[in-house]
Design a protein around this motif. Structure first.
Motif, PDB file in Angstrom:
ATOM      1  N   ALA A  50       0.879  -1.280   0.006  1.00 48.10           N
ATOM      2  CA  ALA A  50      -0.116  -0.150   0.084  1.00 48.10           C
ATOM      3  C   ALA A  50       0.937   1.404  -0.102  1.00 48.10           C
ATOM      4  O   ALA A  50       0.537   2.207  -0.550  1.00 48.10           O
ATOM      5  N   THR A  51       1.993   1.194   0.737  1.00 47.93           N
ATOM      6  CA  THR A  51       2.793   2.357   0.708  1.00 47.93           C
ATOM      7  C   THR A  51       3.551   2.749  -0.484  1.00 47.93           C
ATOM      8  O   THR A  51       3.646   3.782  -0.872  1.00 47.93           O
ATOM      9  N   VAL A  52       4.043   1.451  -1.059  1.00 49.77           N
ATOM     10  CA  VAL A  52       4.633   1.391  -2.516  1.00 49.77           C
ATOM     11  C   VAL A  52       3.576   2.301  -3.754  1.00 49.77           C
ATOM     12  O   VAL A  52       3.851   2.974  -4.290  1.00 49.77           O
ATOM     13  N   GLY A  56       4.007   5.581  -5.505  1.00 49.66           N
ATOM     14  CA  GLY A  56       4.186   5.582  -6.817  1.00 49.66           C
ATOM     15  C   GLY A  56       5.524   5.085  -7.358  1.00 49.66           C
ATOM     16  O   GLY A  56       5.905   5.163  -8.686  1.00 49.66           O
ATOM     17  N   ASP A  57       6.422   4.720  -6.494  1.00 50.89           N
ATOM     18  CA  ASP A  57       7.797   4.157  -6.683  1.00 50.89           C
ATOM     19  C   ASP A  57       8.119   3.122  -5.733  1.00 50.89           C
ATOM     20  O   ASP A  57       7.729   3.266  -4.360  1.00 50.89           O
ATOM     21  N   HIS A  58       8.810   1.949  -6.049  1.00 47.99           N
ATOM     22  CA  HIS A  58       8.945   1.092  -5.210  1.00 47.99           C
ATOM     23  C   HIS A  58       9.963   1.418  -4.221  1.00 47.99           C
ATOM     24  O   HIS A  58       9.754   1.146  -3.048  1.00 47.99           O
ATOM     25  N   ASP A  59      11.107   1.933  -4.615  1.00 46.97           N
ATOM     26  CA  ASP A  59      12.332   2.354  -3.780  1.00 46.97           C
ATOM     27  C   ASP A  59      11.692   3.338  -2.633  1.00 46.97           C
ATOM     28  O   ASP A  59      11.865   3.288  -1.465  1.00 46.97           O
ATOM     29  N   ALA A  60      11.110   4.647  -3.287  1.00 45.09           N
ATOM     30  CA  ALA A  60      10.612   5.473  -2.290  1.00 45.09           C
ATOM     31  C   ALA A  60       9.552   4.964  -1.163  1.00 45.09           C
ATOM     32  O   ALA A  60       9.202   5.379  -0.016  1.00 45.09           O
ATOM     33  N   GLY A  61       8.791   4.017  -1.694  1.00 46.80           N
ATOM     34  CA  GLY A  61       7.763   3.362  -0.554  1.00 46.80           C
ATOM     35  C   GLY A  61       8.401   2.455   0.257  1.00 46.80           C
ATOM     36  O   GLY A  61       8.074   2.395   1.670  1.00 46.80           O
ATOM     37  N   LEU A  62       9.529   1.832  -0.160  1.00 40.50           N
ATOM     38  CA  LEU A  62      10.402   0.970   0.839  1.00 40.50           C
ATOM     39  C   LEU A  62      11.137   1.718   1.852  1.00 40.50           C
ATOM     40  O   LEU A  62      11.155   1.666   2.815  1.00 40.50           O
ATOM     41  N   ARG A  63      11.463   2.905   1.214  1.00 42.30           N
ATOM     42  CA  ARG A  63      12.193   3.922   2.155  1.00 42.30           C
ATOM     43  C   ARG A  63      11.434   4.444   3.209  1.00 42.30           C
ATOM     44  O   ARG A  63      11.752   4.532   4.274  1.00 42.30           O
ATOM     45  N   ARG A  64      10.143   4.701   2.716  1.00 37.83           N
ATOM     46  CA  ARG A  64       9.011   5.448   3.738  1.00 37.83           C
ATOM     47  C   ARG A  64       8.710   4.249   4.928  1.00 37.83           C
ATOM     48  O   ARG A  64       8.629   4.528   6.098  1.00 37.83           O
ATOM     49  N   ALA A  70      12.026   2.950  11.901  1.00 37.97           N
ATOM     50  CA  ALA A  70      12.966   3.323  13.019  1.00 37.97           C
ATOM     51  C   ALA A  70      12.401   4.299  13.657  1.00 37.97           C
ATOM     52  O   ALA A  70      12.704   4.421  14.854  1.00 37.97           O
ATOM     53  N   LEU A  71      11.490   5.144  13.149  1.00 41.92           N
ATOM     54  CA  LEU A  71      10.826   6.145  14.160  1.00 41.92           C
ATOM     55  C   LEU A  71       9.707   5.567  15.032  1.00 41.92           C
ATOM     56  O   LEU A  71       9.944   6.020  16.266  1.00 41.92           O
ATOM     57  N   GLY A 106       3.192   6.839  13.929  1.00 37.51           N
ATOM     58  CA  GLY A 106       2.924   8.051  13.208  1.00 37.51           C
ATOM     59  C   GLY A 106       1.772   7.592  12.287  1.00 37.51           C
ATOM     60  O   GLY A 106       1.329   6.531  12.474  1.00 37.51           O
ATOM     61  N   GLN A 107       1.558   8.531  11.325  1.00 40.15           N
ATOM     62  CA  GLN A 107       0.459   8.556  10.399  1.00 40.15           C
ATOM     63  C   GLN A 107       0.886   8.145   8.897  1.00 40.15           C
ATOM     64  O   GLN A 107       0.117   7.888   8.042  1.00 40.15           O
ATOM     65  N   ALA A 108       2.170   8.036   8.789  1.00 42.97           N
ATOM     66  CA  ALA A 108       2.795   7.851   7.327  1.00 42.97           C
ATOM     67  C   ALA A 108       2.455   6.631   6.860  1.00 42.97           C
ATOM     68  O   ALA A 108       2.173   6.359   5.574  1.00 42.97           O
ATOM     69  N   VAL A 109       2.513   5.556   7.589  1.00 38.16           N
ATOM     70  CA  VAL A 109       2.695   4.150   7.204  1.00 38.16           C
ATOM     71  C   VAL A 109       1.659   3.377   8.008  1.00 38.16           C
ATOM     72  O   VAL A 109       1.739   3.634   9.378  1.00 38.16           O
ATOM     73  N   ARG A 110       0.825   2.491   7.452  1.00 42.29           N
ATOM     74  CA  ARG A 110       0.096   1.595   8.538  1.00 42.29           C
ATOM     75  C   ARG A 110       0.795   0.305   9.083  1.00 42.29           C
ATOM     76  O   ARG A 110       1.649  -0.318   8.073  1.00 42.29           O
ATOM     77  N   HIS A 111       0.691   0.256  10.112  1.00 42.87           N
ATOM     78  CA  HIS A 111       1.700  -0.959  10.694  1.00 42.87           C
ATOM     79  C   HIS A 111       0.599  -1.953  11.633  1.00 42.87           C
ATOM     80  O   HIS A 111      -0.602  -1.503  11.785  1.00 42.87           O
TER      81      HIS A 111
END
Length: 436
Positions: A50-52, A56-64, A70-71, A106-111
């Motif tokens: 879902a984050t990827v 719109g980009d696999h690498d960017a989603g994985l980094r997020r 880590a946060l 946080g709110q950026a990624v669903r965990h």
């Protein structure tokens, strides 16, 4: 033989600085905690796909996802908890029979998260294996809670036991097909990774070396990206419907069916599933190493993706030969496709997206006996046969509708609509435009 578990721990590839590898940390816990000791473990997992898609980009989603984990660790009142990482998961361990950690998200990624107390017995190797298999169980429970936020219970055992009542056999098999901390398990006899290699995948360069390779790129290089086709359910031959490769979940379906029917108890299912997953993850490690080895010495592929690699190769022939060789090595078990794009003078972000488009093309052709089902080079048009297979695949997804397996491939085709039109013959443009 190099040790498989090291201390101080190695960096978890692809994660922010200061994030230790979960396998090394669990190995240390097994050494420090003797027989009869209890270790409390929590796992936080992430909604990577879902984050990827959102990025719109696999690498960017994985980094997020990895930055978010880590946060979570930084923002948690850890006390005696030790954080470590692998894939898209955060592992927290604490000596003794503790309660669950107080986690802040946080709110950026669903965990999702779950926890368990693990009793350790036997020698060091057995204690390592207990921790690694427990991590498999807790990670599955975390995935289930991520996708079903109504589940209030967080202890892994009751969460997993409830899964057989809440899920269909197909869904249960998919759940059981979780990624392992260490594909080769915790046995002391397994050889470890050399410096610069991924701790999970001995022989395969770590994702941490990818940035340096990109910085040293030349216009003569080609950006390459690989991915195992249908790793969950396997690939069927398009010509006759026969099975081309196995899938992780497909292999577990005969176990999930009696489990969901109440004919197998959960501990027995988890024990058997873990052994099956070890065998499949070992196959994956072998497959990725074969790919990586085959592009050397003039190319280099890095373990940047869960079941795929990214890197630089000198030419199409090198990549095509490597993919063909790796697929023959694991014939019937798993099969990769690869996309590539010339580096020329473009920036790496633009070239990466072109390579991922070409990888996407191979996924629309999977199971078809055409060369571009294995390797596609950006800029090479599809012939009539490949066009027919690609259009059949996308048409089937459109008919199945949103929410059905594989629908994300149709979303990718729509995102890359203009590139598809550049690679399809004019005769297919109208039909493609109706789909995308």
């Amino acid at each position: 033989m190099r040790p498989a578990f090291l201390w101080p721990p190695r960096h978890a590839p692809g994660f922010p600085t200061g994030c230790p590898d979960a396998g090394d940390v669990l190995g240390r816990v097994a050494e420090e905690c003797g027989r009869g000791h209890v270790v409390t473990m929590a796992v936080v997992t992430s909604a990577l796909r879902a984050t990827v898609e959102d990025s719109g980009d696999h690498d960017a989603g994985l980094r997020r996802v990895r930055d978010s984990l880590a946060l979570v660790a930084d923002g948690t009142r850890t006390g005696r908890w030790m954080a470590s990482y692998y894939g898209k998961d955060l592992v927290l361990t604490c000596p003794g029979a503790a309660g669950p950690p107080r986690l802040r998200f946080g709110q950026a990624v669903r965990h999702g998260w779950a926890w368990k107390r693990v009793r350790l017995d036997g020698d060091v190797g057995q204690r390592r294996e207990s921790l690694l298999s427990a991590c498999y169980e807790v990670s599955m429970a975390a995935r289930l809670r991520r996708d079903r936020p109504d589940l209030r219970e967080a202890r892994s055992a009751p969460v997993i036991d409830r899964a057989r009542h809440a899920l269909s056999p197909v869904q249960a098999a998919s759940l059981l097909a979780g990624v392992l901390v260490r594909p080769l398990g915790g046995a002391g006899g397994a050889g470890g990774a050399a410096p610069g290699e991924d701790p999970r995948l001995p022989g395969v360069p770590s994702a941490d070396g990818w940035a340096g390779a990109v910085a040293a790129r030349t216009p003569a290089d080609h950006y390459a990206v690989t991915d195992v086709h249908d790793i969950e359910w396997g690939t069927m031959r398009r010509i006759d419907g026969g099975r081309l490769t196995d899938g992780n979940a497909q292999q577990l379906l005969p176990l999930a069916e009696p489990w969901c029917a109440g004919r197998l108890d959960t501990p027995a299912v988890l024990s058997t599933a873990y052994r099956l997953r070890l065998a499949r993850e070992t196959d994956l490690a072998e497959h990725l190493r074969a790919l990586s080895d085959a592009v050397r010495p003039n190319g280099r592929l890095y373990a940047t993706l869960g079941d795929g690699l990214s890197g630089l190769v000198p030419d199409e022939a090198t990549l095509r030969t490597a993919v063909s060789l790796a697929n023959r090595r694991t014939v019937g078990r798993m099969h990769s496709g690869a996309g590539m794009a010339p580096m020329t003078s473009m920036d790496v972000t633009a070239v990466r997206e072109r390579a991922h488009f070409s990888l996407h093309v191979t996924k629309t052709l999977k199971g078809a006996a055409v060369p571009q089902a294995e390797t596609h080079v950006f800029g090479q048009s599809l012939d009539a046969e490949a066009t027919t297979y690609a259009m059949d695949f996308l048409t089937g997804l459109a008919r199945a509708g949103e929410g059905q397996p594989g629908h994300h491939h149709l979303l990718h085709a729509r995102r890359w609509r203009d590139w598809w039109l550049e690679h399809l013959p004019l005769s297919a443009h109208r039909a493609f435009s109706c789909l995308c």
